[in-house]
Design a protein around this motif. Structure first.
Motif, short mmCIF file in Angstrom:
data_model
loop_
_atom_site.label_atom_id
_atom_site.label_comp_id
_atom_site.label_asym_id
_atom_site.label_seq_id
_atom_site.Cartn_x
_atom_site.Cartn_y
_atom_site.Cartn_z
N LEU A 79 3.79 4.42 -9.72
CA LEU A 79 3.62 3.48 -8.62
C LEU A 79 3.16 4.26 -7.40
O LEU A 79 3.37 5.47 -7.29
CB LEU A 79 4.93 2.76 -8.33
CG LEU A 79 5.49 1.90 -9.46
CD1 LEU A 79 6.87 1.38 -9.09
CD2 LEU A 79 4.56 0.75 -9.77
N ASP A 80 2.54 3.57 -6.47
CA ASP A 80 2.06 4.22 -5.25
C ASP A 80 3.23 4.87 -4.52
O ASP A 80 4.19 4.21 -4.13
CB ASP A 80 1.38 3.19 -4.36
CG ASP A 80 0.72 3.82 -3.15
OD1 ASP A 80 0.80 5.05 -2.98
OD2 ASP A 80 0.12 3.06 -2.36
N ILE A 81 3.19 6.17 -4.37
CA ILE A 81 4.28 6.92 -3.78
C ILE A 81 4.52 6.55 -2.32
O ILE A 81 5.65 6.64 -1.82
CB ILE A 81 4.04 8.44 -3.94
CG1 ILE A 81 5.36 9.21 -3.87
CG2 ILE A 81 3.10 8.98 -2.91
CD1 ILE A 81 6.20 9.04 -5.05
N THR A 82 3.52 6.08 -1.63
CA THR A 82 3.69 5.70 -0.22
C THR A 82 4.49 4.41 -0.08
O THR A 82 4.94 4.08 1.01
CB THR A 82 2.32 5.53 0.46
OG1 THR A 82 1.59 4.48 -0.20
CG2 THR A 82 1.53 6.83 0.42
N GLU A 83 4.67 3.67 -1.17
CA GLU A 83 5.44 2.44 -1.13
C GLU A 83 6.88 2.63 -1.60
O GLU A 83 7.65 1.69 -1.61
CB GLU A 83 4.75 1.37 -1.96
CG GLU A 83 3.40 0.96 -1.40
CD GLU A 83 2.71 -0.10 -2.23
OE1 GLU A 83 3.31 -0.57 -3.22
OE2 GLU A 83 1.58 -0.47 -1.89
N GLN A 84 7.22 3.83 -2.01
CA GLN A 84 8.59 4.11 -2.46
C GLN A 84 9.34 4.82 -1.32
O GLN A 84 9.30 6.02 -1.19
CB GLN A 84 8.57 4.97 -3.73
CG GLN A 84 7.93 4.24 -4.89
CD GLN A 84 8.04 5.02 -6.17
OE1 GLN A 84 9.10 5.55 -6.49
NE2 GLN A 84 6.97 5.09 -6.92
N HIS A 85 10.02 4.01 -0.53
CA HIS A 85 10.67 4.51 0.67
C HIS A 85 12.09 5.04 0.41
O HIS A 85 12.70 5.64 1.29
CB HIS A 85 10.74 3.42 1.74
CG HIS A 85 9.38 2.89 2.08
ND1 HIS A 85 8.44 3.62 2.76
CD2 HIS A 85 8.80 1.69 1.81
CE1 HIS A 85 7.34 2.90 2.90
NE2 HIS A 85 7.53 1.73 2.34
N TYR A 86 12.62 4.80 -0.78
CA TYR A 86 13.96 5.24 -1.15
C TYR A 86 13.93 5.79 -2.57
O TYR A 86 13.15 5.34 -3.40
CB TYR A 86 14.96 4.07 -1.10
CG TYR A 86 15.04 3.42 0.24
CD1 TYR A 86 15.91 3.91 1.20
CD2 TYR A 86 14.24 2.34 0.56
CE1 TYR A 86 15.99 3.34 2.45
CE2 TYR A 86 14.30 1.75 1.81
CZ TYR A 86 15.17 2.25 2.75
OH TYR A 86 15.24 1.68 3.99
N CYS A 87 14.81 6.74 -2.85
CA CYS A 87 14.96 7.22 -4.21
C CYS A 87 15.81 6.20 -4.96
O CYS A 87 16.90 5.85 -4.51
CB CYS A 87 15.63 8.59 -4.22
SG CYS A 87 16.01 9.20 -5.88
N TYR A 88 15.35 5.74 -6.09
CA TYR A 88 16.10 4.73 -6.84
C TYR A 88 17.37 5.33 -7.44
O TYR A 88 18.32 4.62 -7.76
CB TYR A 88 15.24 4.13 -7.96
CG TYR A 88 15.06 5.07 -9.13
CD1 TYR A 88 15.93 5.05 -10.21
CD2 TYR A 88 14.04 6.00 -9.14
CE1 TYR A 88 15.79 5.93 -11.26
CE2 TYR A 88 13.88 6.88 -10.19
CZ TYR A 88 14.76 6.84 -11.25
OH TYR A 88 14.63 7.71 -12.29
N ASN A 89 17.43 6.65 -7.58
CA ASN A 89 18.57 7.29 -8.22
C ASN A 89 19.70 7.59 -7.24
O ASN A 89 20.84 7.21 -7.49
CB ASN A 89 18.12 8.58 -8.91
CG ASN A 89 19.21 9.21 -9.73
OD1 ASN A 89 19.81 8.56 -10.58
ND2 ASN A 89 19.49 10.47 -9.46
#
Length: 99
Positions: A79-89
């Protein structure tokens, strides 16, 4: 939600107990209420401070805090890394600040 300093709140409640001047059941009840509230702060659940991190790597990005890989779509593509504002883990905020 507001985070407060529970230790400071307890000190303030206990200070208020000392500030109540008067005699009788009414004032004893008020003092008892503030004392109970101060004691209850020790048993309240706490919230952890949020960690900060950033995405590392190229192509396969991973969290600088817990080393978990960034989320992918259902087909295994990134997925676009710029849209992942939090670590899901680990829940770290991916703002580039290291705290």
């Amino acid at each position: 939600m507001r985070l407060i300093d529970a230790d400071a709140a307890k000190v303030e409640l206990l200070r208020m107990v000392g500030d109540i001047h008067g005699w009788g059941e009414f004032f004893d009840g008020i003092r008892s209420g503030y004392q109970s509230a101060a004691d209850r702060l020790d048993t309240m659940p706490t919230v952890e401070e949020r960690k900060h991190g950033h995405w590392e790597g190229g192509g396969a990005y991973y969290c600088s805090n817990c080393n978990a890989y960034a989320a992918t779509d259902v087909f295994g593509g990134g997925l676009d890394i710029t849209e992942q504002h939090y670590c899901y883990n680990c829940g770290a905020i991916m703002d580039g600040d290291e705290e």
